[in-house]
Design an enzyme around this catalytic site. Structure first.
Site, short mmCIF file in Angstrom:
data_model
loop_
_atom_site.label_atom_id
_atom_site.label_comp_id
_atom_site.label_asym_id
_atom_site.label_seq_id
_atom_site.Cartn_x
_atom_site.Cartn_y
_atom_site.Cartn_z
N SER A 1 108.19 51.56 97.66
CA SER A 1 108.80 51.85 99.34
C SER A 1 109.32 53.17 98.36
O SER A 1 109.90 52.69 97.75
CB SER A 1 108.48 50.50 99.66
N CYS B 1 111.05 60.72 104.34
CA CYS B 1 111.77 61.63 104.87
C CYS B 1 112.87 62.04 104.57
O CYS B 1 113.62 62.52 104.55
CB CYS B 1 111.63 61.05 106.35
N ASP C 1 99.52 56.37 108.97
CA ASP C 1 99.42 57.65 109.08
C ASP C 1 97.99 57.57 109.54
O ASP C 1 97.34 58.87 108.97
CB ASP C 1 99.97 58.55 107.88
#
Length: 558
Positions: free
Chosen positions: A38, A42, A280
């Site tokens: 994790s 970004c 995604d």
């Protein structure tokens, strides 16, 4: 109940944590092919540029923390090689030991994410993509060890532009090449043009409508063949998009769309009711248009993981679609969007209207305020907001989030005029930019304001059949003007109204559209047919100048 999760990061990790909060007794195992379960993908460009100092800051959860807090079995460096739907098992390979084994499941969550698009150019240690922490480390070590002085970024989307800013901070001379006409695909050209100017002001060469056709490795550099020339560069960042990582899904017979995205229902279930998919890798419904699309964003992935966990635990929960709200820092500017852009509205044949406002981020008398450009689209029949784009400095995030919320709640563009938003001079104005957007649209819808747009200016007759009026000051006119427009400053308009023809349409502009709106109201109440240039001279000028095709000639091509 035994739940297996393929992939961590946003979708998989959030699903695991949510499921544990709902079911203390479930056996939960996450399989992650990489080392990190994790992480804040970004934030990767900002570590490369030095804005984020510690690599550990990007690691949101570790296998140990997930084990201790949530009692989740996390297996990193573990590649799932096959989904066996009939037996309800996974085939797994430990990438460290080489051990292969199977693991059974009652429910499976498929969250492998997406892979960067690589057109199959040559392999080189000078060519990079950025999708995960190992990619980030590879780029950072190359910069630190090889001291490149030039870089070419293929792709002007979010990753490409963020990498440009951060490589610029590292002292590298940059070129961005993108096959579309503007940076940041969720923006239209008329809003992105301000970003183009900012990027070029920073010394970054910008090639638009320009693709990468071939790459050759020479002695001490790459020779990248673009549509119009060949650029020599020390390193190349490929940021031309992502594709769903759906290989396992296809191999086991799950339904996918033509782009390879896994098809799910509103409960995040695939065509196999015991297999859920999030993030995604999936196809989503566009909240505004109801289209099926692939929109890879971290926020929706987190929500989808939560919804999948809810349904597995027996709590009915549905995903209502993605509206594509996004934001990016471009040096000291900010650009943001939500909903659809005008290009999409045209493609779908929607009956829409649009307007532009140019308003200060906070009270003009309080130091430090700067204007932001806002463009909004709405349905002409229902007046529901279809989308908005903002480019500016301080306060862009606040305004785009207000509009995004309004879209999610089904608001009309005129509802923005009624919003009671917080006000104090350091933060806003008594009439917030979002209110101004609503006021302007309300005027258009009610007929108090008639508009024309920058793209209409060149087609206006110059044969005397219409009257073209510029109501800026003479000083402003000296800085630049539109051919054929007669200057009568707004404050002198009433005493010169006899000069204007009553039998012709009058097209009016000022700097930003506000004074020309006032002029139009004066003219319309004197029985003259007036139209206001939306966005004013400033929008027209930047669109015109940024649309000029650059000379695609570099020193290596001369």
């Amino acid at each position: 109940m035994k739940v297996l999760i393929i992939g961590g990061v946003a979708g998989g990790a959030s699903a695991a944590a949510r499921l544990r909060r709902l079911d203390e007794n479930a056996e939960i195992i996450i399989f992650e092919r990489g080392e990190y379960i994790s992480f804040a993908n970004c934030g990767l460009p900002y570590y490369i540029g030095g804005e984020i100092k510690e690599r550990s800051s990007l690691t949101l959860q570790t296998p140990a923390s997930l084990r201790s807090r949530f009692n989740i079995d996390v297996r990193t460096n573990s590649e799932v090689t096959k989904i066996n739907r009939e037996e309800k098992t996974l085939s797994v390979r430990n990438l460290i030991s080489g051990e292969e084994y199977t693991e059974s499941y009652d429910k499976l969550i498929y969250s492998p994410g997406a892979n960067p698009v690589n057109p199959g150019f040559i392999k080189s240690d000078r060519i990079f993509t950025l999708r995960n922490i190992p990619d980030m480390i590879k780029i950072k070590e190359y910069i630190d060890n090889h001291k490149p002085t030039t870089a070419l970024i293929a792709g002007g989307g979010y990753i490409g532009v963020e990498m440009a800013e951060n490589l610029h901070a590292a002292g590298i001379k940059l070129t961005i090449a993108d096959r579309s006409e503007n940076l940041i695909g969720s923006l239209d050209f008329d809003t992105a043009a301000e970003l183009h100017r900012k990027v070029k002001d920073k010394g970054i060469e910008l090639f638009l409508n320009c693709s990468v056709d071939d790459i050759a490795e020479e002695d001490d550099h790459l020779a990248v063949k673009l549509s119009h020339c060949t650029v020599k560069t020390d390193m190349l960042i490929l940021a031309i998009g992502v594709r769903p990582e759906s290989t396992l899904a296809k191999e086991c017979g799950l339904e996918t769309n033509e782009k390879g995205a896994v098809i799910v229902n509103e409960y995040m279930q695939t065509s196999d009711e015991d297999i859920y998919a999030v993030g995604d890798v999936i196809e989503v419904r566009n909240f505004v248009t109801d289209e099926k699309m692939h929109i890879p964003l971290a926020g929706p992935a987190n929500k989808q993981g939560r919804i999948a966990a809810d349904n597995i635990a027996g709590y009915k929960s549905t995903y209502k679609g993605t509206q594509g709200s996004s934001i990016i820092k471009v040096f000291d500017m900010t650009a943001a969007s939500t909903g659809i852009n005008e290009e999409t509205a045209k493609r779908l044949g929607l009956n829409y209207d649009k307007t532009f406002v140019y308003s200060a981020s906070h009270a003009s008398y309080y130091p430090g305020g700067k204007n932001m450009s806002i463009k909004a689209l709405w349905d002409k029949d229902t007046h529901k907001i279809l989308g908005a784009q903002i480019v500016g400095y301080d306060g862009v995030d606040k305004r785009i989030d207000v509009i995004a919320t309004a879209i999610r709640l089904g608001a009309k563009i005129t509802d923005l005029a009624e919003l009671e938003l917080s006000y104090a001079p350091p933060f806003s104005s008594a009439k917030d930019p979002v209110n101004m957007l609503g006021f302007t649209a309300e005027n258009v819808i009610s007929g108090k304001l008639r508009q024309f747009f920058p793209e209409d200016v060149e087609n206006l007759p110059r044969d005397g059949s219409v009257f073209l009026l510029d109501v800026r000051t003479p000083t402003e006119v000296k800085r630049g003007s539109i051919e054929g427009f007669v200057n009568i400053p707004l404050d002198e308009l009433r005493e010169n109204i006899h000069r204007l023809p009553k039998d012709k349409d009058i097209y009016v502009h000022c700097h930003s559209g506000l004074r020309s709106y006032i002029a139009c109201r004066i003219l319309m109440q004197n029985d003259l047919n007036a139209y206001n240039l939306a966005g004013g001279w400033r929008l027209y000028e930047i669109v015109q100048n940024e649309r000029k095709v650059p000379e695609y000639i570099c020193t290596e091509c001369e």
